[in-house]
Design an enzyme around this catalytic site. Structure first.
Site, mmCIF file in Angstrom:
data_model
loop_
_atom_site.group_PDB
_atom_site.id
_atom_site.type_symbol
_atom_site.label_atom_id
_atom_site.label_comp_id
_atom_site.label_asym_id
_atom_site.label_seq_id
_atom_site.Cartn_x
_atom_site.Cartn_y
_atom_site.Cartn_z
ATOM 1 C CD GLU B 46 73.695 41.228 33.553
ATOM 2 O OE1 GLU B 46 72.656 40.953 32.901
ATOM 3 O OE2 GLU B 46 74.369 40.379 34.156
ATOM 4 C CB ALA B 149 45.258 26.268 51.705
ATOM 5 C CB ALA B 157 38.505 19.402 51.498
ATOM 6 C CB SER B 219 44.681 7.189 33.474
ATOM 7 O OG SER B 219 44.100 8.446 33.716
ATOM 8 N N GLY B 273 45.762 17.741 44.603
ATOM 9 C CA GLY B 273 45.377 17.584 45.989
ATOM 10 C C GLY B 273 46.344 16.737 46.786
ATOM 11 C CB THR B 276 48.839 15.762 43.198
ATOM 12 O OG1 THR B 276 47.858 15.143 42.361
ATOM 13 C CG2 THR B 276 49.860 16.482 42.352
ATOM 14 C CB ALA B 278 51.274 12.059 48.902
#
EC number: 3.5.4.26
Lengths: 339, 339
Positions: B46, B149, B157, B219, B273, B276, B278
């Site tokens: 604004e 993807a 993959a 880790s 991937g 991660t 999941a």
């Protein structure tokens, strides 16, 4: 021609080894006859439409999805001769018949009788409609559709094998309609033994369209050999009476995807599981892919496909072309054709 | 309001912890001022639009995607006060501000000054546009988009890890545009070490929009603890100078999905991937799913998702609602929102 194509679909999955042709006869702007290849392959579409039109065939135009046959058989006269005898004035054909007994001869015979002919009208649609016949002519095997029903992450079941239900009722009804368009359904022995699938058509009014059941099993459980025909092989495209839901005697067992050439079917639907689907893809024997997708994530479940022998990603591209897609409730169905 | 929403998108991914608001001022049927929250959060939309409009603000209508703020800060006056002082006649607001310092107070202050107000105009679109701010207000964490993807069979993959390229150039450009709309991108340590992804925005003119890079690693490789800020944390939404393509010092390391609450970002893109992705789904921390699908089959490749803790299929249904879908070359992108 659109109406003729729709009529031809009525016979799909029940006319092998004959093509499922559709035919419409128009006289003075009105439909005077309609026909489609009947179960078992006879009468042909043109014969049925001419019979319906009777005397109104004289001077009429005939639309047919495949070149009228030029060869007589013990089961009936050649359609080209029938059209000439009926006094048809013009014949419009979607696709020329690759069968060497007719290829071009049917059209030539019509033209020689003074009938105006036209061909290649919606030829691509006609080729799709009678894909089973064309594949049999070209490759000496049925046209193969692979069906997959997956989650968004490509799973066909939970890790424990549970697969009821990934897709919703609309998608399942569509899958049953798809079954009715095939002469035969194939599953792998693992799926057969784990799920006891009925493999029939559970749609009101279409129960009789249930295809032959075929089971792929490398270990060949039947003593007589690779291929065992059901007790009533004449009832092509129908499960023999009393066999619905049964197991064993009325099923056809195949030892490899290549053995499908022996099936008395021109449209084969491969329904699963992942290893069977992969075996057909590895053998390059899938012509059409029908993919049902539910808007769910499973994660760590059973992948849709086993190893298909792909060694680099570049080789995966350009092999499948999207032909059709639509929403079915909350699910989506996509149809791909081999490029 | 549509124009204001579009302007607000310009700031998305660069205004945290402030919302990316858009604003248009109309006087006598003409646009006299436009504004959007600037990188870092100030000036507000604004204030920028009023500055552009100058004296033409008097008697004008202001369209803004979020209720004008009612609280002053060391970085500037309250927008509600600015609108009153400028002589604005009418303020149209898409969405009320859930921030308790403003919620309803901004509109009340305008009304008390005799300004006509209207709210809940395209509220759903506005909520989607400033999802990051709203999620931070409600859940004290960033809004999380998970990107996948995949091939038609849900692989990200080949079995050997090869993933270049599943999707085509149009889909990849779209994915880079999506990156530019996020403050931060997260990948798992496995993906980080295997692929060395640059995680930047490779689109002409948008290179400076590259988000913070975040790496999930249980880790915890850095001695200082769970979260290490980049050297220039003030440059929110931008990779610190000289860090593009680098590793280590300029990345943020997180030990668990829950630790994202500490990120200086309101829009987080999780790019992979499978484990991660999941982990975020298992923790119920995914608000939006963007799915790129290529018309290829891989078979036996790397599945898109690891175990997400699903124990029965019924529990998978109804969690995702398709919001948008479009074709990108031969690929398809689908956007799902958590239901």
């Amino acid at each position: 021609m659109g109406a003729a194509l729709a009529l031809g679909e009525r016979g799909r999955g029940r006319t092998a080894p004959n093509p499922n042709v559709g035919c419409v006869i128009i006289n003075d702007g009105r439909v005077v006859g309609r026909g489609w290849t009947q179960p078992g392959g006879r009468p042909h579409a043109e014969a049925m439409a001419l019979a319906a039109a009777g005397a109104k065939s004289r001077g009429a135009t005939c639309y047919t999805t495949l070149e009228p046959c030029a060869h007589e058989s013990p089961r009936g006269p050649a359609c080209a001769d029938l059209l000439v005898a009926a006094g048809i004035a013009r014949v419009v054909v979607a696709l020329r018949d690759p069968d060497p007994r007719t290829d071009g001869t049917g059209l030539a015979r019509l033209a020689a009788a003074g009938i105006a002919t036209q061909t290649d009208i919606r030829a691509a649609d006609a080729a799709r409609a009678i894909a089973g016949f064309l594949t049999r002519q070209r490759h000496r095997r049925p046209h193969v559709t692979l069906k997959l029903a997956t989650s968004l992450d490509g799973c066909i079941a939970l890790a424990d094998g549970t697969s009821r239900w990934i897709t919703g009722p609309d998608a399942r009804a569509h899958a049953h309609l798809e079954r009715s368009r095939h002469d035969a359904i194939l599953v792998g022995r693992g799926t057969w033994e784990a799920d006891s699938p009925a493999l029939d058509v559970r749609l009101p009014g279409l129960e009789e369209r249930s295809p032959l059941r075929v089971i792929l099993s490398a270990s060949r459980p039947h003593p007589s050999g690779a291929l065992r025909l059901p007790r009533s092989p004449g009832g092509r495209g129908q499960v023999p009476a009393g066999a619905a839901g049964g197991k064993g005697e009325d099923n056809i067992w195949l030892t490899s995807p290549a053995a499908i050439s022996t099936l008395p079917a021109d449209h084969l639907l491969v329904e699963g599981g992942a290893q069977t689907a992969a075996a057909f893809l590895r053998a390059n024997l899938v012509d059409r892919l029908i993919l049902y997708r539910a808007p769910i994530l499973i994660g760590g479940g059973t992948p849709a496909l086993g190893d298909i022998g792909l060694t680099d990603l570049a080789a995966a591209h350009g092999r499948w072309r999207l032909h059709d897609a639509r929403q079915l409730g909350s699910d989506r169905v996509e149809v791909y054709e081999a490029a």
